[in-house]
Design an enzyme around this catalytic site. Structure first.
Site, PDB file in Angstrom:
ATOM      1  N   LYS A 129     -76.929  41.033  13.999  1.00  0.00           N
ATOM      2  CA  LYS A 129     -76.265  39.777  14.857  1.00  0.00           C
ATOM      3  C   LYS A 129     -76.251  40.467  16.147  1.00  0.00           C
ATOM      4  O   LYS A 129     -75.385  41.198  16.601  1.00  0.00           O
ATOM      5  CB  LYS A 129     -75.029  39.577  14.202  1.00  0.00           C
ATOM      6  CG  LYS A 129     -74.536  38.033  14.519  1.00  0.00           C
ATOM      7  CD  LYS A 129     -74.128  37.734  15.912  1.00  0.00           C
ATOM      8  CE  LYS A 129     -72.843  38.313  16.541  1.00  0.00           C
ATOM      9  NZ  LYS A 129     -72.798  37.979  18.079  1.00  0.00           N
ATOM     10  N   GLU A 331     -61.108  49.883  30.956  1.00  0.00           N
ATOM     11  CA  GLU A 331     -62.401  50.061  31.152  1.00  0.00           C
ATOM     12  C   GLU A 331     -62.826  48.747  32.204  1.00  0.00           C
ATOM     13  O   GLU A 331     -62.663  47.797  31.909  1.00  0.00           O
ATOM     14  CB  GLU A 331     -63.122  49.780  29.830  1.00  0.00           C
ATOM     15  CG  GLU A 331     -64.596  50.041  29.964  1.00  0.00           C
ATOM     16  CD  GLU A 331     -65.390  49.975  28.586  1.00  0.00           C
ATOM     17  OE1 GLU A 331     -66.331  50.625  28.560  1.00  0.00           O
ATOM     18  OE2 GLU A 331     -64.911  49.144  27.706  1.00  0.00           O
TER      19      GLU A 331
END
Length: 471
Positions: A129, A331
């Site tokens: 996927k 992040e």
């Protein structure tokens, strides 16, 4: 279809699987320009960067497993300990079955092919996927296996968003490999836990760079610029924080700013491409605004390049930053390098480890001993000394994170065995009528076993002799 394919693929000997994987690599190399173009179209990378970080690294990983996979997956004899006189013991590596691979958008070819290749070499089949941001690269991966491999359906591709990924995890696969954010990784792990499906998670990072006062500042500055701005900073192992000892701080900052300003953007022949995902660019801008509001200073960059298009952002260098700012804690995943002045090595290590992340890191020094000492104290799954990011490109090294940066390993022999069920096999050698521990317990069995236990495991010859004589 993947399960039906596994019943054939999983029974092939390693030599046949290796031949099929090399044929897929041959097709990939024949279609180099197609692969690079597809990656560039969906991500905004430059062709050179796409060729190196997507195709070259994948070709080398296939080469590593083709050379070393057979030996790695052979049954391995294990010492049977005190039973070795009558028993033979082995570790046997068996494929798991169908492996689900849910791959990201930042390196949509190499970070897809890495778990796919490892799973297939180990004898599994794959349902892939790809990210909904870069689905056509995932479709291309499926095409390479459809056309390059003689065995059908070993790689199936399903496209869609988070719902498709969740459905895949719950569909009865034997393992899940996910690359992406920590937040989504936790959801993947929770879903997989419903069926106790094992996972490999390669998650985010906030990777520190430590520049010591004896470093080659020219090399360190060049490394910082490449490590922070490659792929417009959209790299899980990008340099997102730099801690520089005071004695070389000014020289380092001056060189980094000059090199950042010299980076070329705008055409396919330039150094750095655009960003890929609009929400990510917006996050970069939020992190910068928060840092500036709290006192950070932008030395270069800090703006979109609207003259080039909606997704272009300047390489950005920040100073006067601290750990109260989101840009030092979370992040960022964009072309931003915050630089912090530190008093000494101890402060650099304390700040570098002050993070929930632990994916990669680097230390820069002319002393091998100092570099190894600091590397040993960094809380990260990967450390480079006088280099950065490149540990991912060494196919023989395991890759993965510490703390919240992931679970499990890809690459190296660990990445191959991680795709296997390790079965313990013990064989009796002589077929004796009975074993000591079988029923009925022999007369005096307790005393005999006590003597044997102490004889085997007491330290020192005198203690062993005492055990033999007195029990």
């Amino acid at each position: 279809r993947a399960r039906a394919a596994f019943r054939i693929w999983g029974r092939l000997d390693f030599g046949e699987r290796r031949e099929q994987m090399l044929r897929v690599r041959d097709l990939m190399l024949d279609r180099t320009d197609d692969v690079v173009a597809r990656v560039c179209d969906e991500t905004g990378k430059t062709p050179f960067e796409a060729l190196f970080t997507e195709l070259f690294i994948t070709a080398d990983l296939i080469d590593f497993y083709a050379r070393h996979g057979d030996k790695t997956l052979r049954p391995q004899r294990v010492n049977s300990g005190p039973m070795r006189l009558t028993k033979r013991s082995f570790k046997v590596y068996e494929p798991l079955g169908v492996v689900a691979v849910i791959s990201p958008w930042n390196y949509p070819f190499s970070l897809t092919m890495s778990p796919v290749v490892s799973a297939l070499f180990a004898g599994n089949t794959v349902v892939l996927k790809p990210s909904e941001v870069t689905p056509l690269v995932g479709v291309l991966v499926g095409e390479l296996f459809d056309k390059g491999c003689d065995y059908p359906d070993v790689v199936q591709v399903v496209t869609g968003g988070g719902g498709a990924g969740s459905a895949l995890i719950g569909a009865g696969v034997e393992k899940v490999c996910f690359t992406g954010s920590v937040a989504t990784g936790k959801k993947v792990m929770a879903k997989a836990a419903e069926t106790l499906t094992p996972v490999t998670l390669e998650l985010g990072g906030k990777d520190p760079m430590i520049v010591l006062d004896d470093a080659d500042i020219e090399r360190a500055a060049s490394g910082a610029v490449w490590g922070a701005f490659s792929n417009s900073g959209q790299t899980c192992i990008a340099i997102e924080r730099a801690y520089v000892e005071a004695g070389v701080y000014d020289a380092f900052v001056d060189k980094v700013v000059a090199k950042a300003r010299a980076i070329r953007q705008g055409t396919s022949n330039d150094d750095v491409g655009s960003m890929t995902f609009p929400p990510q660019l917006e996050l970069v801008e939020r992190h910068l605004a928060d840092a500036v509001d709290k006192g950070a200073k932008v030395l270069t960059g800090g703006r979109r390049r609207k003259d080039l298009g909606d997704m272009w952002f300047e390489p950005t260098v920040l100073v006067d930053v601290d750990h109260s700012m989101a840009i030092m804690r979370d992040e960022t995943f964009g072309p931003v390098l915050p630089i912090v002045k530190v008093a000494d090595e101890a402060e650099a290590l304390r700040l570098a480890n002050d993070s929930p992340y632990g994916l990669s890191s680097s230390v820069w020094t002319k002393s091998d001993d100092r570099g190894r000492r600091v590397a040993g104290q960094l809380e990260a799954g990967n450390v480079c000394v006088n280099d950065c990011l490149i540990s991912y490109g060494v196919s023989g090294l395991p890759f993965g994170g510490a703390k919240e940066s992931g679970v499990g390993r890809t690459h190296g022999i660990e990445g191959l065995t991680d795709m296997c069920r390790v079965k313990a096999v013990v064989e009796d050698r002589f077929g004796l009528k009975r074993e000591l521990q079988w029923y009925p317990v022999p007369p005096g069995g307790y005393g005999l076993l006590k003597r044997v236990t102490k004889l085997l495991y007491r330290r020192g010859a005198a203690n062993k002799l005492r055990a033999l004589l007195k029990g």
